[in-house]
Write an enzyme that holds these catalytic residues in place. Structure first.
Site, PDB file in Angstrom:
ATOM      1  N   CYS A 235       0.814  -1.214   0.000  1.00 24.03           N
ATOM      2  CA  CYS A 235       0.000   0.000   0.000  1.00 24.03           C
ATOM      3  C   CYS A 235       0.846   1.262   0.000  1.00 24.03           C
ATOM      4  O   CYS A 235       0.329   2.360  -0.205  1.00 24.03           O
ATOM      5  CB  CYS A 235      -0.946   0.013   1.201  1.00 24.03           C
ATOM      6  SG  CYS A 235      -2.323  -1.140   1.033  1.00 24.03           S
TER       7      CYS A 235
ATOM      8  N   THR B 245     -16.764  11.265   1.181  1.00 24.07           N
ATOM      9  CA  THR B 245     -16.178  11.237   2.524  1.00 24.07           C
ATOM     10  C   THR B 245     -14.878  10.445   2.611  1.00 24.07           C
ATOM     11  O   THR B 245     -14.402  10.167   3.704  1.00 24.07           O
ATOM     12  CB  THR B 245     -17.184  10.624   3.526  1.00 24.07           C
ATOM     13  OG1 THR B 245     -17.566   9.329   3.043  1.00 24.07           O
ATOM     14  CG2 THR B 245     -18.419  11.487   3.676  1.00 24.07           C
TER      15      THR B 245
ATOM     16  N   ASP C  22     -14.033   3.865   3.132  1.00 21.17           N
ATOM     17  CA  ASP C  22     -13.282   2.686   2.722  1.00 21.17           C
ATOM     18  C   ASP C  22     -13.862   2.010   1.491  1.00 21.17           C
ATOM     19  O   ASP C  22     -13.136   1.468   0.666  1.00 21.17           O
ATOM     20  CB  ASP C  22     -13.232   1.682   3.881  1.00 21.17           C
ATOM     21  CG  ASP C  22     -12.381   2.213   5.012  1.00 21.17           C
ATOM     22  OD1 ASP C  22     -11.211   2.535   4.755  1.00 21.17           O
ATOM     23  OD2 ASP C  22     -12.895   2.328   6.132  1.00 21.17           O
TER      24      ASP C  22
ATOM     25  N   ASP D 185     -11.660  -3.497   3.503  1.00 19.12           N
ATOM     26  CA  ASP D 185     -12.531  -2.324   3.366  1.00 19.12           C
ATOM     27  C   ASP D 185     -14.008  -2.675   3.556  1.00 19.12           C
ATOM     28  O   ASP D 185     -14.790  -1.858   4.016  1.00 19.12           O
ATOM     29  CB  ASP D 185     -12.326  -1.667   1.996  1.00 19.12           C
ATOM     30  CG  ASP D 185     -11.058  -0.817   1.950  1.00 19.12           C
ATOM     31  OD1 ASP D 185     -10.708  -0.212   2.973  1.00 19.12           O
ATOM     32  OD2 ASP D 185     -10.438  -0.764   0.877  1.00 19.12           O
TER      33      ASP D 185
ATOM     34  N   GLY E  48     -11.868 -12.796 -12.912  1.00 18.01           N
ATOM     35  CA  GLY E  48     -10.762 -11.864 -12.765  1.00 18.01           C
ATOM     36  C   GLY E  48     -10.301 -11.336 -14.100  1.00 18.01           C
ATOM     37  O   GLY E  48     -10.919 -11.589 -15.145  1.00 18.01           O
TER      38      GLY E  48
HETATM   39 CO    CO Z   1      -9.738   1.305   3.730  1.00 16.27          CO
HETATM   40 CO    CO Z   2      -8.332   0.321   0.210  1.00 18.68          CO
END
Ligand code: CO
Ligand code: CO
Length: 344
Positions: free
Chosen positions: A17, A47, A50, A90, A137
């Site tokens: 990440c 906002t 997630d 998330d 996928g």
């Molecule tokens: Co997140």
């Molecule tokens: Co994420």
């Protein structure tokens, strides 16, 4: 080609990440884009939450998210497990239940396909454990390998946990220690051994499903998972969306073994460095907070824990449930009137 001897992280310029675009840069881009939306969108771009939430006609809501990145560890199976755990996170952070997943794959033409098979096996193992069906996928040739998933889940629209619900007086609870960015960068630079990554890999492959169940049971007001923008970066999204001040006690924030020492030795990923610079603009640090801690609080996490804002009278119940589910339960701060973030 000897699959076992290939170090996947050597094929990527930045890991996990920590590879995502900066929050400020992304915000600038999104301001130029008028989002296609409609009145069924319950949670959208506005906002920085997630996952997106979309109301279906039968009264339930879809929760959708996508996440993929370059190898953060050398072992392809572990990379697959970490990427899948992270992608599912998330959905859990919104109080949702993941149902299905699509694989997203970028893979070099000249790399052994046995490596790709191991990556996908890892992802499927996590999906299976989460009760999620992998239904398809998409692959693309690329110079750097990348892997992740797009996840679809469901959530009861009356029980969505967004980052916008934190209330003054709430207690902030964190469910995994920090430091995956620093540790994986230190490994990549040869500052630590493979075994020194074991703790980080264990946490990065720990699903946030049980932590999410505990948070829902305790009636959490707000939550977010901690990923690429680091604790402070995700916390500021919660502070802004909720219109509150988040105050952290840095002595209570748990770091994985060796993280602060490695920061002092310079093992700071580019994404973490960038986060720390951005976060300084809205964070009021007490003078007693050490430099390594300031950077650690901005460390770009991969597959991090949940930051949960819960009423003070429910926090003991939350901690008990988290601990019995194998998650960490660290009380790291509280919610006050004001704006931004304060670190004591
Ligand atoms: Co997140
Ligand atoms: Co994420």
């Amino acid at each position: 080609m000897d699959v076992a001897r290939i170090r996947l992280t050597e094929l990527s310029s930045c890991a996990g990440c920590a590879a995502k675009l900066g929050a400020a840069e992304l915000h600038g881009v999104m301001q130029r884009v008028s989002p296609a939306t409609n009145d069924r969108v319950l949670v959208g771009y506005g906002t920085n939450d997630d996952a997106g939430v979309y109301l279906l006609e039968n009264g339930t809501a879809l929760v959708q998210t996508v996440d993929f990145f370059t190898p953060i560890v050398d072992d392809p199976y572990d990379f697959g497990r970490i990427a899948a755990t992270n992608a599912l996170s998330d959905v859990y952070a919104m109080g949702g239940r993941p149902l299905s997943a699509l694989n997203i794959v970028a893979f070099p033409e000249d790399l052994d396909l046995a490596i790709l098979a191991r990556i996908l096996e890892g992802g499927n193992a996590v999906a299976r454990a989460a009760g999620v069906a992998v239904v398809g996928g998409h692959t693309i040739k690329d110079t750097e390998p990348k892997y992740g998933m797009a996840i679809t889940g469901v959530v009861d629209p009356t029980k969505i946990v967004t980052n916008a619900g934190a209330r003054v007086g709430d207690v902030l609870v964190l469910t995994k220690p920090l430091g995956t960015g620093v540790l994986t960068t230190a490994r990549k630079r040869g500052l630590i051994e493979d075994r020194d990554l074991d703790e980080a890999i264990r946490w990065m492959t720990t699903l946030n499903d049980r932590a999410a169940t505990a948070m829902l049971a305790a009636g959490a007001h707000a939550a977010t998972d901690i990923t690429g923008f680091g604790l402070l970066g995700h916390a500021i999204n919660m502070a802004r969306a909720s219109g509150v001040l988040l105050v952290f006690d840095s002595s209570k924030v748990p770091f994985m073994e060796g993280v602060l020492e490695l920061i002092d030795r310079g093992a700071v990923p580019g994404g973490t460095r960038h986060n720390a610079e951005t976060h300084a603009a809205f964070t009021d640090f007490a003078s007693t907070v050490a430099e390594a801690v300031r950077i650690g609080l901005s460390d770009a996490q991969t597959s991090g824990g949940l930051l949960v804002s819960v009423a003070p009278q429910r926090v003991n119940e939350l901690i008990r449930d988290l601990e019995s589910s194998g998650a960490l339960a660290a009380v790291v701060g509280d919610v006050r009137e004001g704006t931004g973030i304060e670190v004591l």
